[in-house]
Enzyme design. Sequence first.
Site, PDB file in Angstrom:
ATOM      1  N   LYS A  76       0.865  -1.180   0.000  1.00  0.00           N
ATOM      2  CA  LYS A  76       0.000   0.000   0.000  1.00  0.00           C
ATOM      3  C   LYS A  76       0.904   1.232   0.000  1.00  0.00           C
ATOM      4  O   LYS A  76       1.923   1.257   0.716  1.00  0.00           O
ATOM      5  CB  LYS A  76      -0.884  -0.025   1.250  1.00  0.00           C
ATOM      6  CG  LYS A  76      -1.911   1.095   1.332  1.00  0.00           C
ATOM      7  CD  LYS A  76      -2.754   0.971   2.601  1.00  0.00           C
ATOM      8  CE  LYS A  76      -3.866   2.013   2.659  1.00  0.00           C
ATOM      9  NZ  LYS A  76      -4.683   1.880   3.877  1.00  0.00           N
ATOM     10  N   SER A 151      -9.626   1.757   2.940  1.00  0.00           N
ATOM     11  CA  SER A 151      -8.747   2.507   2.073  1.00  0.00           C
ATOM     12  C   SER A 151      -7.700   1.665   1.347  1.00  0.00           C
ATOM     13  O   SER A 151      -7.115   2.139   0.378  1.00  0.00           O
ATOM     14  CB  SER A 151      -8.008   3.574   2.891  1.00  0.00           C
ATOM     15  OG  SER A 151      -7.156   2.968   3.847  1.00  0.00           O
ATOM     16  N   SER A 175      -9.859  -0.441   7.150  1.00  0.00           N
ATOM     17  CA  SER A 175      -9.248  -0.251   5.833  1.00  0.00           C
ATOM     18  C   SER A 175      -8.541  -1.465   5.251  1.00  0.00           C
ATOM     19  O   SER A 175      -8.198  -1.460   4.076  1.00  0.00           O
ATOM     20  CB  SER A 175      -8.259   0.920   5.875  1.00  0.00           C
ATOM     21  OG  SER A 175      -8.966   2.134   5.811  1.00  0.00           O
TER      22      SER A 175
END
Lengths: 493, 95, 477
Positions: A76, A151, A175
Amino acid sequence: MFNSTLKQLSALLAQKKLSSAELTQSYLDRIAQRNPELNAFLTVDAEKSLAQARAADAQIAAGKAQPLTGIPVAHKDIFCAQGWLTTCGSKMLANFVSPYDAHVVEKLNAAGAVILGKTNMDEFAMGSSSETGFFGAVKNPWDPTRVAGGSSGGSAAAVAARIAPVAIGTDTGGSIRQPAALTGICGLKPTYGVVSRYGMIAFASSLDQGGPMAKSAEDLALMLNVMAGFDARDSTSLERPEEDYSRLLDVRLTGDRSKPLGGLRIGVPKEYFGAGLGADVGAAVEAALVQFEKLGAVRVSIALPNSGLSVPAYYVIAPAEASSNLSRFDGVRYGYRAAEYGDLTEMYRKTRAQGFGAEVKRRILIGTYVLSHGYYDAYYLKAQKIRRLIAQDFAQAFKQCDLILGPTTPGVAFGLGSMSSDPVQMYLLDIYTTAANLAGLPAMSIPCGFGEGGLPVGLQLAGDYFSEARMLQAAHQYQLATDWHLRQPAGME
Amino acid sequence: MSLSLPEVKQVAWLARIEITDAEASAAQGKLNDIFKLIEQMQSVDTEGVAPMAHGQDVVQRLREDRVTETDRHVLYQAIAPQVEDGLYLVPKVIE
Amino acid sequence: MDWETVIGLETHAQLSTRSKIFSGASTEFGAAPNVQACAVDVALPGVLPVLNKGAVERAVRFGLAVGADISRRSVFARKNYFYPDLPKGYQISQYELPVVQGGSLSMLVGDDEKTVRLTRAHLEEDAGKSLHEDFHGMSGIDLNRAGTPLLEIVTEPDMRSAEEAVAYAKALHSLVRWIGICDGNMQEGSFRCDANVSVRPKGVGVLGTRCEIKNLNSFRFLEEAINYEVRRQIELLEDGGKVVQETRLYDPDRKQTRSMRSKEDAHDYRYFPDPDLLPLLISEETVEQIRSELPELPAAKCERYMREFELSAYDAGVLTSSREVADYYEDLIGALGGAYKLGASWITGELFGALKRAGLEISQSPLGSRQLAGLLQQIQDKVISGKTAKDVFDAMWNGEGEAAAIIAAKGLKQISDAGELERVIDGVLAANQKSVEEYRAGKEKAFNALVGQAMKATRGKGNPSQINEILKKKLAG
């Protein structure tokens, strides 16, 4: 190959049936082919990845292979990796090449893993759809008109589309778990303090926790084995003995081979099955509960009376911490600076107005307001007290059960742009996930069926502090008996 | 509780985010929707409940007083918007 | 109208740790810009603070030295505001639960003892520096100082004049150096004061509106700034105006305070507990350990010098004015095995005089305590007189060697041989019959003239007390 688990790939590499360079190149090719549609990766750097892969091959050749040696991992874009563009999904950091490695990145590098690339996300991890990032929305591999969740949507979509074997994400209010659920993969948020936050760009310091995302619970365990561990540079990192999170995976709780989870008490909170839960999701989770019972688990009805307050409390605490954490983005030392400005204050105001997107600015405003003089007690302090009540609910519940099971999300993946204009509706999607962050408990999501539109449904397992190995055991045993986690989007093979 | 337009602008000022009148008006509506959600907190009595700052009840670890960092300013300043003679440059600071 | 001045001070003492309060970067002064600003100090995305044990220990040491309560649990908070020398956009400080609470400090103001109550002392990080030399109309930011540990020491509004404020600041300055928590270097900014000043009509209970004068880094500026500010406020009020609560800066060139423009908008610092840090717990053992390592404090030492060594309040006060002076004195009397008063008078007299003339601190003295002890030993042993010793002191100061060697080389050894002295005195008496008669007629002064003649005859080397004795005997006989 692209459907292989981490363990299978590791075996292929060890047997030299495949080199890490070949494996990495295959994934890079697949990314080149599929990413334009998905927008899951923001940055790939074949040269860097292949250099790591070749180094891994040398390690394997020298007989020094560890379980992750040579395995490509999608990161990420919130984890700082030296020499890599690390944008956090924001215009503010669109040009930020990190001069250092996050602890998690150091650990993965040291374990011989290959950085496959940096994945798309909601800007500064603020969102539940991976639509708020500066670099455009991530598409759900199951239906490109739908969101991938957020996210950590880029990491989730990458694993779901089989353009990365495993990925890492962060979870502040769901997330990791929510995008895992919406894309039909597995994701785990560890106990707060198990994974160092050093080098993970902060959203809400007291809630943020990094964790693995993968196709199976077993892969999560292997990833967590590397990601977890004490780090002196993070004051909230916990000093604990090293733990093998895969140690219980194949341990059966009873002698009866058909009942590997015999006696495991699974708590089912009634609050998680009330109004607001989609019928499709409810049905899939109920079916999973029946499956767990078949495996020997015992269903226990529990109450988490304050769970309805977790979203309101979360949307005070997280923005408050974020408003302060994001003050360092001021155009002085790195990142974006407005092109035109008069004085210093104008430089700040224009830089921040132009560098941050709408959702980030909204949360900074909420956070700034709740910390303002005169409102601190009514909001921030109140939310911290509710946080205590929520943690106490869990403490009570774990006197009656070993794990808590429920839906990860109220519904399946929604249409791109369908919620963008209604932040409150979007925030309420976090209804089942935020409580674990507030309490600091470990929680994970695994696929358990399909709902509306043939889209994946995830179930959430939460455990008491440091019960990751037990959660993974239950998930693994469920996955031995079911194949939801092996399903993949059409057209991906 | 609802935020007035001047309050929205004041908060944006504190946060050093430039905001136009139109943006402030749009933000005001959305913020007030969010605060309606947040206000649900007031429904529970928290009298006597100790605030909880972290998931774990742990205490601050102390670092030995040792110098462990070396000069890396060239590396750090390579990504800075504007530097000169080792200094970060900003519009004139007035005290 | 008669006005009363009310002053409270907030002092930032830079703690003498090797590394910063939340990072492992060096705190050494004078490095090139930003070379001591590590990732944490530059506030790169993702970095985190970890608290320095050395800073905590120094804060506890201070708390114990002023008789304060050491908070067993204290909390770090973020003070949020934007400023280019504040890289994170917030300063990590302590707000609701500081590490040190209460305590007091006593000092002499003129001849009177004054006690100033302390409100609290808390740990915090320093900011960087904005350099205003012209960089094409821009300012340059140096973050070397960012993250340097500070102890902010806050008093109650207990001072009533600039003189009292300066006396307090000097006593505090001496104390922090005494207990080794701060080097006290005011030029380098290691010790700086903010003064909260207000005035009110005499006899009125409520406090007037105060102004805060920031960053006073010398005792003289502190005094001048307060005096200016008091005059300004009184004039303003007497002209029917109002004092506006604000932050002001002192301009030493103009000897004026002026409003600080950058602080003009009312700040809302949005303090909240720093979620990157956990509560600081200080155990009873830690406190007791630090207490056991605490040096004898100046007040206790001063009192002991008066009691045990029978020194005057003045001498005891001067000798305990700094740790270095007290250490020098104790080394000196240790080497002499006593001679408390002799040692005290030589330090406060000859040594201080010479240091002052040379513009030196005692730590820079060319004459060490052992060397001075060597000289005083010669007086003790009656090898030389006190008067001769002053000449020897000057020679030693000029680097001519140790006392014994100088005495030998210059033939300064005093004559203590009774037979020789008697011969000399017989000669003096014979040559000064007039004085002898005057003395016998009751003129005491004539005796001193005879002593002088005897000293002259021995070229200053005669043992004065022996000369006295022999003279008295012979005159009586």
